[in-house]
Design a protein around this motif. Structure first.
Motif, PDB file in Angstrom:
ATOM      1  N   PRO A  98      18.128  29.738  28.472  1.00  0.00           N
ATOM      2  CA  PRO A  98      17.877  30.099  29.869  1.00  0.00           C
ATOM      3  C   PRO A  98      16.628  29.375  30.384  1.00  0.00           C
ATOM      4  CG  PRO A  98      18.214  32.065  28.495  1.00  0.00           C
ATOM      5  CD  PRO A  98      18.105  30.903  27.569  1.00  0.00           C
ATOM      6  N   PRO A 133      31.736  34.361  23.397  1.00  0.00           N
ATOM      7  CA  PRO A 133      30.711  33.404  22.964  1.00  0.00           C
ATOM      8  C   PRO A 133      29.487  34.040  22.313  1.00  0.00           C
ATOM      9  CG  PRO A 133      31.058  33.329  25.371  1.00  0.00           C
ATOM     10  CD  PRO A 133      31.751  34.548  24.857  1.00  0.00           C
ATOM     11  N   ARG A 152      21.579  35.343  23.144  1.00  0.00           N
ATOM     12  CA  ARG A 152      22.531  35.714  22.098  1.00  0.00           C
ATOM     13  C   ARG A 152      22.505  37.214  21.817  1.00  0.00           C
ATOM     14  NH1 ARG A 152      25.838  31.432  20.481  1.00  0.00           N
ATOM     15  NH2 ARG A 152      26.296  32.837  18.757  1.00  0.00           N
TER      16      ARG A 152
HETATM   17  C1  WT7 Z   1      23.814  28.766  22.886  1.00  0.00           C
HETATM   18  C2  WT7 Z   1      24.623  27.639  22.336  1.00  0.00           C
HETATM   19  C3  WT7 Z   1      24.982  23.793  24.909  1.00  0.00           C
HETATM   20  C4  WT7 Z   1      24.499  22.725  24.059  1.00  0.00           C
HETATM   21  C5  WT7 Z   1      23.215  23.012  23.386  1.00  0.00           C
HETATM   22  C6  WT7 Z   1      23.169  24.323  22.637  1.00  0.00           C
HETATM   23  C7  WT7 Z   1      22.412  29.110  24.721  1.00  0.00           C
HETATM   24  C8  WT7 Z   1      22.982  27.084  26.116  1.00  0.00           C
HETATM   25  C9  WT7 Z   1      22.290  27.703  28.085  1.00  0.00           C
HETATM   26  C10 WT7 Z   1      21.914  27.886  29.448  1.00  0.00           C
HETATM   27  C11 WT7 Z   1      21.230  30.049  28.898  1.00  0.00           C
HETATM   28  C12 WT7 Z   1      22.069  28.768  27.190  1.00  0.00           C
HETATM   29  C13 WT7 Z   1      23.434  30.222  24.656  1.00  0.00           C
HETATM   30  C14 WT7 Z   1      24.565  29.608  23.875  1.00  0.00           C
HETATM   31  N1  WT7 Z   1      22.508  28.343  25.971  1.00  0.00           N
HETATM   32  N2  WT7 Z   1      22.851  26.690  27.385  1.00  0.00           N
HETATM   33  N3  WT7 Z   1      22.062  26.919  30.361  1.00  0.00           N
HETATM   34  N4  WT7 Z   1      21.390  29.081  29.807  1.00  0.00           N
HETATM   35  N5  WT7 Z   1      21.542  29.936  27.592  1.00  0.00           N
HETATM   36  O1  WT7 Z   1      24.358  24.544  21.944  1.00  0.00           O
HETATM   37  O2  WT7 Z   1      23.446  25.167  19.700  1.00  0.00           O
HETATM   38  O3  WT7 Z   1      25.809  25.727  20.332  1.00  0.00           O
HETATM   39  O4  WT7 Z   1      23.870  26.935  21.382  1.00  0.00           O
HETATM   40  O5  WT7 Z   1      22.704  28.239  23.611  1.00  0.00           O
HETATM   41  O6  WT7 Z   1      22.885  31.306  23.964  1.00  0.00           O
HETATM   42  O7  WT7 Z   1      25.391  30.545  23.235  1.00  0.00           O
HETATM   43  P1  WT7 Z   1      24.402  25.571  20.766  1.00  0.00           P
END
Ligand code: WT7
Length: 662
Positions: A397, A515, A532
């Motif tokens: 976030p 998710p 999460r």
């Molecule tokens: C987790 C996924 C997406 C590629 C990089 C991370 C968090 C990701 C946001 C956002 C709030 C976010 C979530 C998600 N997350 N983008 N814009 N706003 N939270 O990929 O390592 O698979 O992690 O990152 O919690 O579940 P990942």
């Protein structure tokens, strides 16, 4: 700050929504607001728009096949090759244009520019070398490489011959490499001798070799020499290792016909952290994933062939796969790669790169933006950033203050900011504003993309009222979704589907993807992702499993038990707090603390390093013996604690609290 600046800051602080700049809308790839309705009415055929971004060798006969939930398929019957889509098809028109612009960390080192023709040639030679080594279709090739051009070259070479790659982030430890090679039965490794980090050469091959010592089967390794002779480390290659130059240069001028892959054939595996100690091997496919990466790059990042697009992520994570390599190259643009950190040699390095190469988009993480903000606007102010047209963030976030700082000091209030929510599993972006269509609300990622059906629900699956916290769910499949966890269909169902699906049903409509994020939605359908809800924490945008860290700590001599939680951290978003019980009631000391930190670095990597290690004779547990993680989080955050009298051992709380440094 001048008076005018102060006034501007005050105005920005109060403003909670921003219209996309007119100048942007006029040229945007997507600017028709009806797209949301059109996609909804026309689902799943709407996703033919994504497939149409690619060249298919054989046309698909079905857009979506939901007959065997949750093993969904897209563009079935179609055949294509990812490397041909990222390279060959651009040659006629754009062969001389730059595909990859690589900037090394040392400022006195020449950059490396690859035109589409150059990249095509190198990928062909690498593909021929891999074939000669015996790599066949569906053999998993592991890559353990930092941000050097040979990484995307090797990925595309694998894609060309139909061998899935599994890229392991170079900052991960030797143990992490071994775990992933063992889990994927991967017999091939491509790595490098070393690379630079804040001015110093790092010995990467030593780490790779340590990892290989723990791989259970025979392997073959190719080693890229990245360091110049002066900085190179002394290594003798083993019998099963050879240099990239030798392997590849033996195939000068080779041409390798791209293998026609079924749309559903695996393009790559990417390991990510989950609730258990075992990393999950997320499987992505050729047709669905590539079309998703291409379509979202087009619609959200607004990439055009003549752009110079800059994503500062590492290719070792999914962001780099989708939005440095596959999406941008599928669209035929120039994609930048930067080897180093934004603060080396000075805190204006990124801005220097943006200015010098006239970058048109910047896609980075909130943790980086918070650091830029702390360093101060004098660093971007020294540079002309007017080439930028769009800004993006991803990974965690973003707080409204950081969003506004980014919007003003980097974008000069002229660039839309896309806050993109997605995951390794989703393959590409899912929730974000379309920059040429939607107003932006700092702190909220935005509505789900057209054709994506997101709902915020309570534990029973009922939608919650706007403004109330609930769980983010995705109600309909989409092309970029993971297909399964590698060789573990059962865990795939358990992790992502069981929570909100009728798992006995054959009807795909009864299946809902979870998710594992908390979220809320506003009256306009804008989603704010809260973080999460499983035992996964997010440190500087990097996803880490608390169980993995715990098992690394428990492996340290003198440790009996450990509980790891994420505590709030101003720069990193979250930081690792480790509560440790020693053996024999022994009081922890500095030496044990150091051993624990070392244990985590060896088990996972420096990114998982505990912020604090708190020794305690007991962990707070419920009467039924469950560790109260919530409470440990509150303690880490210095928050008010609720009623602790229901604990089996309420007395430990005060003694733990005393030790946490705030
Ligand atoms: C987790 C996924 C997406 C590629 C990089 C991370 C968090 C990701 C946001 C956002 C709030 C976010 C979530 C998600 N997350 N983008 N814009 N706003 N939270 O990929 O390592 O698979 O992690 O990152 O919690 O579940 P990942």
């Amino acid at each position: 700050m001048s008076d005018a600046d102060t006034e501007l800051e005050a105005r920005l602080e109060e403003q909670d929504s921003f219209e996309p700049p007119e100048s942007f809308v006029e040229q945007a790839n997507v600017s028709n607001p009806d797209i949301y309705e059109e996609f909804e009415e026309n689902w799943p055929e709407c996703w033919e728009a994504a497939a149409d971004m690619l060249d298919w060798e054989t046309e698909y006969d079905q857009t979506f096949d939901g007959s065997n939930p949750p093993f969904f398929e897209w563009f079935t019957g179609g055949e294509l090759n990812a490397s041909a889509n990222c390279l060959d098809r651009h040659l006629d028109e754009r062969g001389d244009e730059v595909a990859i612009e690589w900037v090394g960390e040392p400022t006195d080192e020449a950059n490396r520019t690859y035109t589409y023709e150059d990249l095509h040639r190198e990928v062909n030679e690498a593909a021929a070398a891999l074939r000669e080594m015996g790599v066949g279709e569906d053999d998993v090739v592991t890559m353990y490489m930092p941000m050097i051009p040979e990484l995307p070259i090797a990925m595309l070479a694998c894609a060309r011959i139909g061998a899935p790659h599994s890229v392991v982030f170079a900052g991960f430890s030797a143990d992490a490499l071994a775990t992933r090679m063992n889990a994927a039965d991967s017999e091939y490794l491509i790595t490098c001798d070393g690379y630079y980090r804040r001015g110093d050469p790092l010995d990467h091959l030593e780490k790779a070799n340590e990892g290989l010592d723990n791989v259970e089967h025979d392997t073959e390794t190719v080693v890229v020499e990245r360091l110049p002779e002066d900085d190179a480390f002394d290594h003798d290659l083993r019998d099963d290792q050879r240099l990239w130059v030798d392997a590849v240069h033996a195939h000068k001028g080779a041409e390798v016909e791209p293998v026609a892959r079924d749309a559903e054939d695996m393009l790559f595996l990417m390991y990510t952290s989950g609730t258990t100690g075992e990393p999950k091997g997320v499987k992505h496919t050729t047709g669905g994933y590539l079309s998703w990466a291409a379509w979202t790059s087009h619609a959200v990042l607004d990439i055009k062939p003549e752009d110079t697009y800059f994503c500062s992520a590492d290719i070792g994570w999914i962001t780099g796969h989708s939005y440095i390599v596959y999406g941008p190259l599928a669209l035929g643009t120039t994609t930048m790669m930067y080897e180093g950190t934004p603060d080396h040699p000075e805190r204006d390095r990124l801005w220097e790169i943006v200015e010098e190469y006239e970058a048109t988009q910047l896609y980075t993480a909130p943790t980086a933006i918070r650091a830029f903000m702390k360093w101060g606007s004098e660093f971007p102010d020294q540079h002309d950033l007017s080439s930028l047209r769009l800004l993006g963030t991803v990974g965690e976030p973003i707080n409204p203050r950081a969003w506004k700082w980014y919007y003003k000091h980097i974008g000069n209030e002229e660039c839309p900011v896309v806050d993109t929510w997605w995951q390794t599993e989703t393959g590409g972006m899912m929730v974000t504003t379309l920059p040429g269509v939607k107003e932006m609300k700092p702190g909220s990622a935005g509505p789900a993309l057209p054709g994506i059906d997101a709902e915020i629900v309570d534990t029973t699956g009922e939608q919650v009222e706007p403004g109330r916290a609930g769980y983010l769910t995705i109600q309909k499949p989409w092309p970029g979704m993971l297909r399964t966890l590698y060789q573990n269909d059962e865990r795939f169902v358990d992790e992502y589907w069981r929570e909100y699906s009728d798992t006995d049903s054959d009807d795909w409509r009864d299946w809902t993807y979870f998710p594992e994020d908390g979220a809320k939605i506003d009256e306009d359908g804008y989603i704010t992702v809260l973080g999460r809800v499983d035992d996964v924490i997010n440190v500087s945008g990097h996803r880490l499993g608390t169980m993995e860290i715990e098992s690394a700590i428990v492996g340290v001599e003198g440790v009996a038990e450990a509980a790891v939680v994420g505590g709030d951290h101003e720069m990193k978003g979250e930081a690792v707090y480790a509560y440790v019980i020693t053996e024999d009631g022994y009081d922890g000391d500095e030496e044990l603390r150091d051993a624990i930190i070392q244990g985590v670095e060896d088990g996972i990597g420096p990114i998982a390093r505990p912020e604090q290690v708190i020794f305690t004779p007991e962990l707070p547990k419920t009467r039924s013996g469950k560790i109260m993680r919530r409470l440990l989080e509150d303690i880490a955050n210095g928050a008010e604690l609720g009623d602790t009298s229901t604990l089996r051992n309420p007395d430990v709380v005060a003694s733990i609290q005393e030790q946490v440094q705030k």
